[in-house]
Write an enzyme that holds these catalytic residues in place. Structure first.
Site, mmCIF file in Angstrom:
data_model
loop_
_atom_site.group_PDB
_atom_site.id
_atom_site.type_symbol
_atom_site.label_atom_id
_atom_site.label_comp_id
_atom_site.label_asym_id
_atom_site.label_seq_id
_atom_site.Cartn_x
_atom_site.Cartn_y
_atom_site.Cartn_z
ATOM 1 C CG HIS A 145 -2.697 1.411 -3.554
ATOM 2 N ND1 HIS A 145 -3.673 0.505 -3.918
ATOM 3 C CD2 HIS A 145 -1.513 0.817 -3.859
ATOM 4 C CE1 HIS A 145 -3.098 -0.584 -4.431
ATOM 5 N NE2 HIS A 145 -1.789 -0.413 -4.388
ATOM 6 C CG HIS B 258 -2.394 -3.760 -7.609
ATOM 7 N ND1 HIS B 258 -1.566 -3.049 -8.441
ATOM 8 C CD2 HIS B 258 -1.984 -3.469 -6.350
ATOM 9 C CE1 HIS B 258 -0.676 -2.378 -7.712
ATOM 10 N NE2 HIS B 258 -0.920 -2.613 -6.442
ATOM 11 C CD GLU C 135 1.899 1.347 -7.718
ATOM 12 O OE1 GLU C 135 1.884 2.084 -8.727
ATOM 13 O OE2 GLU C 135 1.771 0.115 -7.787
ATOM 14 C CB SER D 123 5.196 4.959 -2.888
ATOM 15 O OG SER D 123 4.405 3.980 -3.526
ATOM 16 N N GLY E 31 0.818 -1.209 0.000
ATOM 17 C CA GLY E 31 0.000 0.000 0.000
ATOM 18 C C GLY E 31 0.851 1.258 0.000
ATOM 19 C CG ASN E 32 1.158 3.191 -2.698
ATOM 20 O OD1 ASN E 32 0.225 3.650 -3.343
ATOM 21 N ND2 ASN E 32 1.708 2.020 -2.994
ATOM 22 C CG HIS F 9 -2.127 -4.394 -1.618
ATOM 23 N ND1 HIS F 9 -1.073 -5.108 -2.142
ATOM 24 C CD2 HIS F 9 -2.082 -3.181 -2.218
ATOM 25 C CE1 HIS F 9 -0.412 -4.358 -3.020
ATOM 26 N NE2 HIS F 9 -1.019 -3.180 -3.075
ATOM 27 C CB SER G 76 9.853 2.546 -2.104
ATOM 28 O OG SER G 76 9.812 1.238 -2.618
ATOM 29 N N GLY G 77 8.867 0.628 0.559
ATOM 30 C CA GLY G 77 9.355 -0.542 1.277
ATOM 31 C C GLY G 77 9.814 -0.345 2.701
#
Length: 215
Positions: free
Chosen positions: A95, A158, A76, A74, A28-29, A97, A45-46
């Protein structure tokens, strides 16, 4: 620090989303747009969300240029900036999941509108954007095109993305959409489902927009 309070808000939302189990691990982000500068604060990111410091949140512009921050934003980020470019009414993007939304995103046809909450939020079924590899420019384009003027859209195979006038409202939307996805799944396992008629969906959406909450 540039936009320190806004960066803190992004972390607050990330931790709430984790607590609500709308994401596993670092999936997610989340981002918000500062109306005054137009800059966007987005998760890196991550990185585990419970380790984040405001300096880890990256500040970018709508063209994906890093304005402040040493972390990699991210993957995204183009998806978020695409939403902001197309939707001047949007200042928060979430966003996730989440399990049931992702399950609906793995089948054709989108998610049917069978609850009043979904009707009030989206004004109809939650549409499905075609699968495109994560982090790609194509993903940003197809998702921002499919969502149109809605508040939520499923991302094929996704997850789901929610947008609203603030990141707090986008967070609430993400909870409502996941709960609606769960109810829809259970209802279809039970047999015949009573979907809401288009006219009633329209009424519920307009009524919620005009009358729900404090003015």
């Amino acid at each position: 620090m540039l936009l320190e309070n806004e960066r803190k808000k992004v972390i607050e939302i990330a931790l709430k989303i984790k607590a609500e189990k709308l994401i596993p691990l670092t999936f997610g982000n989340f981002s918000l747009r500062d109306p005054e500068t137009g800059y966007i604060c987005i998760t890196p990111s991550g990185m585990p969300y419970d380790t984040l410091h405001p300096s880890d949140i990256v500040v970018v512009d709508v063209d994906n240029n890093i304005i402040d921050g040493e972390r990699k934003p991210s993957i995204e980020t183009p998806l978020h900036t695409s939403m902001y470019k197309k939707r001047p009414d949007v200042n928060g993007v979430v966003h996730t999941h989440s399990t049931y939304c992702t399950a609906w995103a793995c089948r054709d046809g989108g998610m049917p509108c069978i609850t009043s909450e979904a009707a009030e939020l989206v004004g109809g079924k939650v549409n499905l954007a075609s699968f495109v590899p994560p982090g790609s420019k194509e993903l940003a384009e197809v998702t921002s095109e499919t969502i149109g003027q809605d508040k939520a859209v499923l991302m094929g195979n996704h997850g789901v993305i929610c947008v609203d006038e603030t990141i707090d409202k986008a967070f609430n939307d993400a909870i409502i959409v996941e709960e609606s996805a769960k109810v829809a799944y259970i209802a279809y396992q039970m047999g015949e489902v009573n979907t809401l008629e288009d006219q009633m969906i329209k009424f519920l959406k307009e009524d919620a927009d005009q009358n729900y909450g404090q003015k």
